[in-house]
Design an enzyme around this catalytic site. Structure first.
Site, PDB file in Angstrom:
ATOM      1  CD  GLU A 156      -1.916   2.297   1.297  1.00 50.27           C
ATOM      2  OE1 GLU A 156      -1.375   2.964   0.390  1.00 50.27           O
ATOM      3  OE2 GLU A 156      -2.260   2.758   2.383  1.00 50.27           O
ATOM      4  CD  GLU A 165       2.341   7.431   0.832  1.00 49.77           C
ATOM      5  OE1 GLU A 165       2.627   6.212   0.841  1.00 49.77           O
ATOM      6  OE2 GLU A 165       1.495   7.932   1.587  1.00 49.77           O
TER       7      GLU A 165
END
Length: 710
Positions: A156, A165
């Site tokens: 994730e 990210e």
């Protein structure tokens, strides 16, 4: 910056004391706060956001289903299953993989507090044979950290933009170094969506509008550099489902703009551009792009998770049919999450279109970490660079502050006061606050001279450009109050503030206005000066949040796994590092009022230095789970009883217990979260301590079944 000043080792006490230099927003002073050496650790843990993800039931259930199906399919194909979980957090996905029948599971986590907690959680859930690597996946070496490559990756690594990210680089490295050629990934694919829209509300967040007087005549025009500025390309992340439907119009259907195949062996491209021919579904101005993504968790796409707002959600009908809480608003029946939201991107130069079906071109771009958009009437021939602010507005102020500068109802109340104040007699105005355009407007309203305290370089440069463009000759800018000559100070007739200061986070941080007044009194400020706002009041309201409380609520059990060790860790860190009240934009997070608001504190700015200790109790008027206290400030502009002299940072309409609250959309309110354990509590006891000279404002709240504390 943190400096270690002393290390104390006593015979029976072992601790290391460190001091952090912080700015107190209410006093404006740099102060040293003594903290344990583990303060940064506690702050990181408390703000990491893992709890929010673990409350996302849809995410958890669909990851679990995808793991079960994929591992079963691989076993039926005669394969052993070796799983790698990148960014394991609590270890929840690794434990799911082990439970689903994986032969081996390797998990990595670089955030050391979380990695250590994961090790304890794995042991507590009989998953101690998960190999845990305490480092970044890009630092893992096969044959050293893990015995062999994995053939199933579960991760994730996504954020609101999908790639913010570093997912592109992490997946590319994993395929190159850590995964077999036939490896599968969960999630398998992602698709990004864009929908063109217009919104008078959202455009307020992005540009400076003309400031009119009460008759509609122009007071201040934005200078040329503001009109020519392309704005910031960065996303504005919001809960799009909470945008009031009457404040936006979609101008196109949602379109797919980028596709990411996390399973393919070819490297994911770090930079792409996609120019799409679009058709206008209704006349309007192409100002905004609404953005979200959806993922297919398994290879066959059976488990799909969408972050779309409710009006574009592919499973809206199913969710509406199956909802258990029939009172929940339509906008809130899609699964709630705060770790993955939606985004608004602003078109640098809006296109004004008039005909349904009219064509235009939407340029969609991304690099390794972010996206940006532009729109054209004709197909662009050349690639374009990412745009950025050139006017100081976007780089200096938050979206909320820009919107506040354009907020017409609020501005009218300030201007009504200023018109009366500066036109009644020769006015020498001292304006205190960052980017106070309303104070600057007093020069256009007829003030004899306006002194603007603007210590922030970029904010000052912006206001200087506004003053110059509007030919305001009677304005003088100051870096600090000591630049006021004694004869200038003696002639001041009015002191004005909104108040707004760049360092403020919570509404009452703007009480820095009172600190500045105390400094002026030490410089022999004339007693006859008229001060606005003359007073401020803090209000509290017990509420029942639909979802926001989950960011601080304990997890307990998640998909059959015991995560109480994680709850304990977060609770300990929150007690060490989190304020009892935090700032939240409550318009994005629906809540019901459980009582009428109650005043906790009243501050008179002409006598700001007075300490106060107040307490009281609020009886809950309707049934509900009181999981939070909302707090805000009302500013009183003039010493009269007129409601038009009040500018509130709280509810926009009168509060009705049992009903949802309509909040000011251009500020963040204060929130105190309550860990509700009993259902029949009907009194909220409160106390407040205010020490203005120290910049301290402390709250205490507790729920009880009666007025007597147990």
């Amino acid at each position: 910056m943190q400096k270690v000043l002393q290390r104390l080792t006593l015979k029976n006490i072992r601790f290391m004391a460190s001091f952090s230099q912080v700015i107190n927003p209410m006093t404006g002073q740099n102060t040293w706060q003594e903290r344990g050496d583990d303060y940064d650790y506690h702050q990181e843990v408390a703000n990491a956001g893992f709890g929010d993800m673990l409350h996302d039931w849809e995410r958890n259930q669909k990851y679990d289903a995808a793991l079960r199906k994929t591992i079963a399919d691989m076993r039926r194909a005669g394969k052993q299953v070796h799983v790698l979980d990148i960014g394991t957090g609590t270890g929840i996905l690794a434990m799911m993989a082990l439970r689903a029948g994986a032969d081996t599971v390797t998990a990595c986590e670089a955030f050391m507090p979380m990695a250590n907690c994961a090790a304890r959680i794995l042991a507590a859930n009989d998953a101690g044979n998960v190999r845990l690597i305490r480092k970044r996946s890009t630092d893992i070496i096969v044959g050293v950290d893990m015995p062999h490559k994995a053939n199933l990756l579960v991760a994730e690594l996504l954020d609101t933009e999908l790639i913010g990210e570093g997912a592109i680089g992490i997946y590319n490295h994993a395929h190159d170094e850590l995964l077999t050629e036939d490896a599968l990934c969960i999630p398998a694919r992602a698709t990004c969506y864009a929908q063109v829209a217009q919104s008078p509300l959202a455009s307020q967040w992005n540009s400076l509008k003309i400031l009119p007087n009460l008759d509609g005549d122009i007071l201040l025009r934005p200078p040329a550099q503001l009109l020519q500025c392309s704005g910031e390309a960065a996303l504005h992340d919001v809960q799009l489902s909470q945008l009031p439907p009457n404040l936006f119009q979609v101008l196109s259907e949602p379109v797919q703009i980028f596709h990411f195949d996390f399973q393919r062996k070819q490297p994911l491209e770090r930079k792409r551009e996609n120019v799409l021919r679009m058709q206008l579904s209704r006349p309007g101005s192409v100002e905004l792009v609404f953005y979200w993504w959806q993922i297919e968790l398994d290879d066959n796409g059976e488990q799909m998770l969408s972050c779309a707002p409710y009006w574009a959600h592919p499973e809206l009908e199913k969710l509406s049919t199956n909802r258990k809480d029939t009172q929940r608003p339509l906008a809130n029946i899609v699964p709630w999450r705060d770790h993955w939201m939606q985004a608004i991107y602003y078109i640098p130069k809006p296109l004004h279109m008039h005909d349904v079906g009219e064509e235009f071109w939407l340029r969609c771009s991304h690099d390794e970490y972010s996206l940006w958009f532009d729109a054209y009437k004709n197909k662009p021939e050349k690639p374009a660079r990412r745009h950025s602010c050139s006017c100081d507005l976007h780089m200096t102020y938050t979206r909320n502050r820009i919107g506040q500068l354009n907020q017409s109802i609020r501005n009218k109340r300030y201007l009504a006061y200023l018109e009366q104040a500066v036109q009644a007699k020769p006015a020498h105005v001292l304006v205190m606050g960052d980017g106070c355009l309303l104070g600057l407007a007093s020069a256009a309203l007829g003030a004899t001279i306006v002194h603007c305290l603007e210590p922030h370089r970029f904010s000052r440069r912006l206001l200087e450009s506004v003053a110059k463009h509007n030919q305001l000759k009677n304005v003088k800018f100051l870096d600090n109050l000591k630049q006021l000559e004694p004869k200038e100070l003696n002639t001041i007739t009015h002191i004005f503030a909104e108040p707004y200061f760049l360092n403020a986070i919570l509404p009452w941080d703007n009480f820095y206005f009172g600190t500045l007044l105390l400094q002026l009194q030490q410089l022999n400020l004339p007693a006859t000066v008229e001060i606005s706002p003359c007073a401020a009041r803090i209000f509290a309201l017990p509420v029942e949040f639909l979802d926001l409380h989950k960011i601080r609520a304990p997890i307990g059990s998640c998909e059959g796994f015991d995560l109480r060790l994680f709850d304990d860790m977060v609770q300990r860190s929150a007690e060490q590092a989190l304020s009892l009240v935090e700032a939240q934009p409550l318009w994005e997070y629906p809540c019901r009022a459980l009582a009428q608001p109650q005043q906790l504190l009243s501050v008179n700015f002409s006598n700001f230095g007075v300490e106060q200790n107040n307490q009281g109790s609020i009886k809950l008027a309707v049934k509900g789970s009181c999981n939070g206290i909302a707090l805000w400030v009302d500013w009183q502009l003039a010493p009269n009883d007129s409601p038009k002299s009040i500018v509130s940072t709280g509810p926009l309409e009168p509060v009705e217990p049992g009903q949802y609250i309509k909040w000011d959309m251009f500020v963040r309110q204060g929130v105190h979260f309550i860990n509700q354990t009993k259902t029949e509590q009907n009194y909220l006891d409160w106390s407040i301590t205010f020490r203005p000279l120290l910049g301290e404002l402390n709250f205490n709240f507790s729920l009880h079944t009666n007025r007597e504390k147990s």
